[in-house]
Motif scaffolding. Structure first.
Motif, PDB file in Angstrom:
ATOM      1  N   ALA A   1       0.835  -1.203   0.000  1.00 24.43           N
ATOM      2  CA  ALA A   1       0.000   0.000   0.000  1.00 24.43           C
ATOM      3  C   ALA A   1       0.865   1.246   0.000  1.00 24.43           C
ATOM      4  CB  ALA A   1      -0.937  -0.002   1.207  1.00 24.43           C
ATOM      5  N   SER A   2       1.922   1.262   0.765  1.00 25.82           N
ATOM      6  CA  SER A   2       2.787   2.444   0.797  1.00 25.82           C
ATOM      7  C   SER A   2       3.535   2.605  -0.514  1.00 25.82           C
ATOM      8  CB  SER A   2       3.749   2.391   1.982  1.00 25.82           C
ATOM      9  OG  SER A   2       4.787   1.467   1.728  1.00 25.82           O
ATOM     10  N   ALA A   3       3.857   1.492  -1.176  1.00 26.01           N
ATOM     11  CA  ALA A   3       4.532   1.567  -2.469  1.00 26.01           C
ATOM     12  C   ALA A   3       3.599   2.186  -3.514  1.00 26.01           C
ATOM     13  CB  ALA A   3       4.981   0.184  -2.919  1.00 26.01           C
ATOM     14  N   ARG A   4       2.311   1.911  -3.372  1.00 21.79           N
ATOM     15  CA  ARG A   4       1.354   2.480  -4.319  1.00 21.79           C
ATOM     16  C   ARG A   4       1.131   3.958  -4.061  1.00 21.79           C
ATOM     17  NH1 ARG A   4      -1.643  -2.543  -3.508  1.00 21.79           N
ATOM     18  NH2 ARG A   4      -2.663  -1.494  -1.798  1.00 21.79           N
ATOM     19  N   THR A   5       1.241   4.402  -2.848  1.00 19.82           N
ATOM     20  CA  THR A   5       0.911   5.779  -2.511  1.00 19.82           C
ATOM     21  C   THR A   5       2.135   6.678  -2.413  1.00 19.82           C
ATOM     22  OG1 THR A   5       0.938   5.237  -0.158  1.00 19.82           O
ATOM     23  CG2 THR A   5      -1.182   5.135  -1.303  1.00 19.82           C
ATOM     24  N   ARG A   6       3.306   6.112  -2.248  1.00 19.58           N
ATOM     25  CA  ARG A   6       4.489   6.959  -2.099  1.00 19.58           C
ATOM     26  C   ARG A   6       4.930   7.471  -3.466  1.00 19.58           C
ATOM     27  NH1 ARG A   6       8.797   4.233  -3.933  1.00 19.58           N
ATOM     28  NH2 ARG A   6       8.810   1.985  -3.772  1.00 19.58           N
ATOM     29  N   PRO A   7       5.540   8.645  -3.514  1.00 17.25           N
ATOM     30  CA  PRO A   7       6.023   9.173  -4.788  1.00 17.25           C
ATOM     31  C   PRO A   7       7.173   8.310  -5.321  1.00 17.25           C
ATOM     32  CG  PRO A   7       6.495  10.704  -2.973  1.00 17.25           C
ATOM     33  CD  PRO A   7       5.754   9.531  -2.404  1.00 17.25           C
ATOM     34  N   ALA A   8       7.294   8.287  -6.618  1.00 17.72           N
ATOM     35  CA  ALA A   8       8.349   7.483  -7.246  1.00 17.72           C
ATOM     36  C   ALA A   8       9.710   8.074  -6.939  1.00 17.72           C
ATOM     37  CB  ALA A   8       8.134   7.443  -8.759  1.00 17.72           C
ATOM     38  N   THR A   9      10.665   7.189  -6.756  1.00 19.50           N
ATOM     39  CA  THR A   9      12.030   7.652  -6.487  1.00 19.50           C
ATOM     40  C   THR A   9      12.669   8.107  -7.790  1.00 19.50           C
ATOM     41  OG1 THR A   9      13.008   5.504  -6.860  1.00 19.50           O
ATOM     42  CG2 THR A   9      12.241   5.972  -4.619  1.00 19.50           C
ATOM     43  N   ARG A  10      13.781   8.798  -7.674  1.00 19.96           N
ATOM     44  CA  ARG A  10      14.504   9.283  -8.844  1.00 19.96           C
ATOM     45  C   ARG A  10      14.926   8.119  -9.740  1.00 19.96           C
ATOM     46  NH1 ARG A  10      20.218  11.663  -8.300  1.00 19.96           N
ATOM     47  NH2 ARG A  10      20.808  11.391 -10.437  1.00 19.96           N
ATOM     48  N   GLN A  11      15.356   7.036  -9.109  1.00 18.44           N
ATOM     49  CA  GLN A  11      15.790   5.866  -9.888  1.00 18.44           C
ATOM     50  C   GLN A  11      14.620   5.257 -10.649  1.00 18.44           C
ATOM     51  OE1 GLN A  11      17.485   2.746  -7.523  1.00 18.44           O
ATOM     52  NE2 GLN A  11      18.311   1.670  -9.297  1.00 18.44           N
ATOM     53  N   GLU A  12      13.437   5.210 -10.020  1.00 21.24           N
ATOM     54  CA  GLU A  12      12.267   4.680 -10.693  1.00 21.24           C
ATOM     55  C   GLU A  12      11.858   5.575 -11.864  1.00 21.24           C
ATOM     56  OE1 GLU A  12      10.064   2.356  -7.008  1.00 21.24           O
ATOM     57  OE2 GLU A  12       9.696   4.486  -7.309  1.00 21.24           O
ATOM     58  N   LYS A  13      11.953   6.905 -11.667  1.00 25.66           N
ATOM     59  CA  LYS A  13      11.633   7.836 -12.748  1.00 25.66           C
ATOM     60  C   LYS A  13      12.600   7.651 -13.913  1.00 25.66           C
ATOM     61  CE  LYS A  13       9.468  11.469 -10.040  1.00 25.66           C
ATOM     62  NZ  LYS A  13       9.567  12.830  -9.549  1.00 25.66           N
ATOM     63  N   GLU A  14      13.877   7.476 -13.609  1.00 29.41           N
ATOM     64  CA  GLU A  14      14.871   7.267 -14.663  1.00 29.41           C
ATOM     65  C   GLU A  14      14.577   5.966 -15.418  1.00 29.41           C
ATOM     66  OE1 GLU A  14      18.715   7.385 -12.843  1.00 29.41           O
ATOM     67  OE2 GLU A  14      18.650   9.549 -12.555  1.00 29.41           O
ATOM     68  N   THR A  15      14.182   4.939 -14.684  1.00 30.79           N
ATOM     69  CA  THR A  15      13.854   3.664 -15.320  1.00 30.79           C
ATOM     70  C   THR A  15      12.662   3.835 -16.253  1.00 30.79           C
ATOM     71  OG1 THR A  15      14.703   2.429 -13.425  1.00 30.79           O
ATOM     72  CG2 THR A  15      13.190   1.268 -14.887  1.00 30.79           C
ATOM     73  N   VAL A  16      11.633   4.519 -15.804  1.00 31.03           N
ATOM     74  CA  VAL A  16      10.455   4.765 -16.637  1.00 31.03           C
ATOM     75  C   VAL A  16      10.846   5.584 -17.865  1.00 31.03           C
ATOM     76  CG1 VAL A  16       8.225   5.966 -16.727  1.00 31.03           C
ATOM     77  CG2 VAL A  16       8.796   4.535 -14.766  1.00 31.03           C
ATOM     78  N   ASP A  17      11.682   6.621 -17.660  1.00 29.39           N
ATOM     79  CA  ASP A  17      12.141   7.441 -18.788  1.00 29.39           C
ATOM     80  C   ASP A  17      12.916   6.597 -19.794  1.00 29.39           C
ATOM     81  OD1 ASP A  17      10.972   9.666 -17.705  1.00 29.39           O
ATOM     82  OD2 ASP A  17      12.829  10.468 -16.836  1.00 29.39           O
ATOM     83  N   HIS A  18      13.788   5.730 -19.287  1.00 31.74           N
ATOM     84  CA  HIS A  18      14.560   4.854 -20.178  1.00 31.74           C
ATOM     85  C   HIS A  18      13.641   3.914 -20.968  1.00 31.74           C
ATOM     86  CE1 HIS A  18      18.530   6.122 -19.043  1.00 31.74           C
ATOM     87  NE2 HIS A  18      18.340   5.848 -17.762  1.00 31.74           N
ATOM     88  N   LEU A  19      12.642   3.374 -20.286  1.00 29.07           N
ATOM     89  CA  LEU A  19      11.704   2.483 -20.969  1.00 29.07           C
ATOM     90  C   LEU A  19      10.898   3.234 -22.035  1.00 29.07           C
ATOM     91  CD1 LEU A  19      10.422   0.327 -17.983  1.00 29.07           C
ATOM     92  CD2 LEU A  19      11.862  -0.430 -19.891  1.00 29.07           C
ATOM     93  N   GLN A  20      10.468   4.456 -21.708  1.00 28.80           N
ATOM     94  CA  GLN A  20       9.725   5.251 -22.685  1.00 28.80           C
ATOM     95  C   GLN A  20      10.609   5.600 -23.884  1.00 28.80           C
ATOM     96  OE1 GLN A  20       8.267   8.434 -20.225  1.00 28.80           O
ATOM     97  NE2 GLN A  20       6.316   7.396 -19.839  1.00 28.80           N
TER      98      GLN A  20
END
Length: 126
Positions: A15-34
């Motif tokens: 639940a906290s993983a769903r509600t917490r803001p994404a970390t910088r590393q997660e954002k970079e991963t999403v950006d790389h995937l996009q």
């Protein structure tokens, strides 16, 4: 088997993983995937263009080859026609018989027979 407390901890963590803001590393991963998806889309478009270009080029080569073969066949037929026009009656008869013997399909012989009937009618009308 999990205890109730382990299940509750996992549920809270999820639940906290769903509600917490994404970390910088997660954002970079999403950006790389996009970016990777965008690169794949562009590569697919370029490949489709390359395939279309290759097909068009091959079609042009085939059309050119057919045109050259047709021209060559027409030239040869014209040469034979001129030779036959200059030839005597006996030679034309022999060449006609050779042409008949050279055929290897009933359709070709039927076409020749139809032409012979047509020509015979023309000669009779003279």
């Amino acid at each position: 088997m999990e205890s109730a407390s382990t299940t509750q901890r996992r549920s809270r963590a999820a639940a906290s993983a769903r509600t917490r803001p994404a970390t910088r590393q997660e954002k970079e991963t999403v950006d790389h995937l996009q970016d990777a998806l965008k690169d794949l889309s562009q590569a697919r478009e370029r490949a489709a263009e390359d395939v279309r270009d290759a097909i068009d080029a091959a079609s042009d080569r085939v059309r050119g080859a057919v045109r050259r073969a047709t021209d060559r066949a027409q030239d040869e037929a014209g040469d034979w026609r001129e030779t036959l026009e200059r030839a005597g009656e006996d030679l034309r008869r022999e060449l006609g018989l050779l042409a008949v013997r050279a055929q290897d399909s009933p359709d070709a012989l039927a076409a020749m027979a139809a032409e012979i009937r047509r020509r015979k009618a023309q000669l009779a009308d003279r």
